[in-house]
Design a protein around this motif. Structure first.
Motif, PDB file in Angstrom:
ATOM      1  N   UNK B 267       0.535  -1.285  -0.094  1.00  0.00           N
ATOM      2  CA  UNK B 267      -0.415   0.266   0.058  1.00  0.00           C
ATOM      3  C   UNK B 267       1.074   1.115  -0.046  1.00  0.00           C
ATOM      4  N   UNK B 268       0.955   2.274  -1.068  1.00  0.00           N
ATOM      5  CA  UNK B 268       1.683   3.585  -1.467  1.00  0.00           C
ATOM      6  C   UNK B 268       0.369   4.581  -1.279  1.00  0.00           C
ATOM      7  N   UNK B 269      -0.986   3.793  -1.956  1.00  0.00           N
ATOM      8  CA  UNK B 269      -1.763   5.636  -1.682  1.00  0.00           C
ATOM      9  C   UNK B 269      -2.328   5.369  -0.003  1.00  0.00           C
ATOM     10  N   UNK B 289      -0.596  -7.262   3.501  1.00  0.00           N
ATOM     11  CA  UNK B 289      -0.516  -6.483   3.304  1.00  0.00           C
ATOM     12  C   UNK B 289       0.206  -5.480   3.772  1.00  0.00           C
ATOM     13  N   UNK B 290       1.299  -4.857   3.252  1.00  0.00           N
ATOM     14  CA  UNK B 290       2.322  -4.346   4.006  1.00  0.00           C
ATOM     15  C   UNK B 290       2.450  -2.774   3.517  1.00  0.00           C
ATOM     16  N   UNK B 291       2.584  -1.900   4.760  1.00  0.00           N
ATOM     17  CA  UNK B 291       2.110  -0.115   3.629  1.00  0.00           C
ATOM     18  C   UNK B 291       4.139   0.586   3.472  1.00  0.00           C
ATOM     19  N   UNK B 292       4.170   1.364   2.506  1.00  0.00           N
ATOM     20  CA  UNK B 292       5.664   2.269   2.165  1.00  0.00           C
ATOM     21  C   UNK B 292       4.976   3.308   2.461  1.00  0.00           C
TER      22      UNK B 292
END
Lengths: 348, 348
Positions: B267-269, B289-292
């Motif tokens: 997830x980048x948005x 799910x991984x955020x960045x």
């Protein structure tokens, strides 16, 4: 055919009641286990009452099964008569897909065959679970159990145990890892024991102050009351891993905020409603959420061997088969420390 | 003090307009960059219009900054006069926390200092961004840019580029990895280019059939129309990685179902509303799910060097500073392939 006594749900609303049926004859690769104990998992209740939809009746629940091998097929190599053995959440899978080949049969691309509330792969036999006196299963899905352990307290390892052991291993929990466990029930109490035995610094996250003493006795080093904002602030960005065993509806945000850089929240419970994930909270600290479902046959055996070596079993309350409906009522009130286990001697 | 011409938002509703202000004098560790080009990120618009709350006015947006070094402090070692240089999403951080020490300053425990819409660490200066003629920044947060690349098309790499490069590297995308990119905009088009250059098999996920031709030209090997259930069924459990660049509200479930065993959705948005995650979909196939969030200083330089080596830049449309308000209107209609870049010569 092998005559078997059991308790079954006949429909979603009537209490479980006695049920007699036949297990299949022991095939060349099969093991017949005389069931001595069976754990009572919350999913037994969900499925007996058709809370997930699609339930198949009559249903003999139970997938935390332990007992004694009394007969083996001609090709069976892993067991001999009198061995202690266990059966868990699955009794079959396609065996030929990439996932099965890796012994991650729980993720079989054709879907694993559940121990109950499922059709066997012959397409006509209803798979029936461990609230019964006998089970006949292909040896691939039967595990060896060490006589060193208290057998009745081993039963919950076959579902609650592997469900917590597998993801803690998968994300690499080791000495010094800061692990939090959310929810102190059948899964959570084993999560605390495993994480502590791996050398992690273990913190119990709970909404109930009364859980602190018990959590510490199970091996937790710290306790965080998640209804107290001051305590939450103190642990913001702290944990490497959160094992989230909460099956009730909840937002993931409170827990996610507690994760450190590259921290991972493991999901093993399925709340009835989808949980909300605010993307910003994931982006901060590059956090992840990772799902995990029981464990494969290889890792389940590894877990049982690990438990024998480290003397880990569940904390249980033994009941008679005839007490199952009362046990369901108490389970709904979280009135159990931490798993009911049925003594199948009561049915013989 | 260094006189600087700029365009600023004076409040959430008035169009951006000319603004003159002074940059600080060049300190011992500072680099003064004469800005030549600045990319227009969707977050410029969000913040200019106070859509995330807490905006600081007057605000000079812009964090995709490239230009020429015209002055250096006495202790600066990385740059000499005339070098091409870039400034990205952050201009400072605490520099002493564990994350800063790992050059993951975007996750600074005291929070990074944004390039605009933030207070500098002196607590009294408003950080102002790249819709301006000059910027003075500590060299740690200034990057070297190869003269081999088309400079105006490099600008978007400073935010959109690193935001997609970093997580694709972090999750280990390499030759043969099955990568899907959701959303074909400023981020998505660079995600496709990077994933393809890493040797991945790249698939564009889109709701619009008209995007197929463009996606293939950017390097995508496949195209999946996510409004077509037949296509979704075909790709169920297929991808190792999904780079989700969609910033509009959406459920994560459709994408999650497409992930293979151990598959990860990045997830980048940040959609305005928290997205729903059905736990069961995560448990199947042990999905994550991984955020960045952007990337640190070390990796940003690495990304720029990689782009020089592999000739990767953004696809852009060059505009004059005076056209910014019209560009915002078009951006809201996704009417740009794929990034507006301001030519600061128009302001001199």
């Amino acid at each position: 055919m092998i005559p078997t006594k059991a308790y079954a749900a006949y429909d979603p609303t009537t209490p479980l009641a006695p049920y007699d049926f036949n297990r299949r004859d022991v095939g060349p690769h099969d093991v017949q286990v005389e069931i001595m104990y069976c754990g009572v998992c919350h999913s037994d209740l969900h499925q007996a009452r058709d809370e997930w939809g699609g339930s198949i009746y009559p249903m003999v629940p139970g997938h935390e099964i332990v007992g004694k091998v009394i007969k083996m097929g001609t090709h069976v190599t892993k067991f001999k008569e009198g061995d202690l053995a266990g059966v868990g959440v699955m009794v079959d899978s396609c065996r030929v897909c990439d996932h099965c080949k890796q012994q991650l049969e729980q993720y079989c691309v054709e879907e694993m065959t559940g121990t109950y509330n499922a059709m066997e792969r012959d397409g006509k036999t209803i798979a029936q679970g461990g609230y019964s006196t006998q089970i006949v299963t292909d040896e691939r899905y039967v595990y060896s159990i060490s006589p060193k352990l208290d057998l009745k307290a081993v039963a919950p390892l076959l579902c609650a145990g592997i469900t917590t052991y597998s993801p803690l291993r998968h994300v690499g929990v080791t000495k010094g890892t800061k692990v939090a466990v959310a929810g102190l029930g059948g899964l959570g109490h084993l999560g605390v024991k495993f994480a502590a035995s791996f050398g992690a610094e273990v913190t119990m996250l709970s909404t109930s102050p009364s859980k602190e003493k018990d959590a510490r006795e199970l091996g937790a080093h710290n306790f965080v009351l998640t209804t107290d904002n001051e305590q939450l602030k103190k642990y913001k960005g702290y944990f490497d891993v959160i094992l989230n065993t909460v099956a009730a509806n909840h937002s993931y945000k409170t827990y996610l905020n507690l994760l450190a850089l590259n921290g991972k929240m493991i999901i093993v419970g399925i709340p009835p409603k989808a949980s909300e994930v605010p993307a910003g909270t994931l982006l901060s600290n590059r956090r992840s959420i990772v799902g995990s479902m029981i464990g494969g046959t290889k890792e389940t055996q590894e877990m049982l061997d690990y438990c024998a070596e480290h003397n880990i079993v569940a904390d249980i309350e033994l009941i008679k088969m005839q007490d199952i409906n009362g046990a369901y009522d108490r389970m709904l009130k979280n009135d159990v420390k931490y798993r009911f286990v049925i003594d199948l001697a009561s049915l013989k």
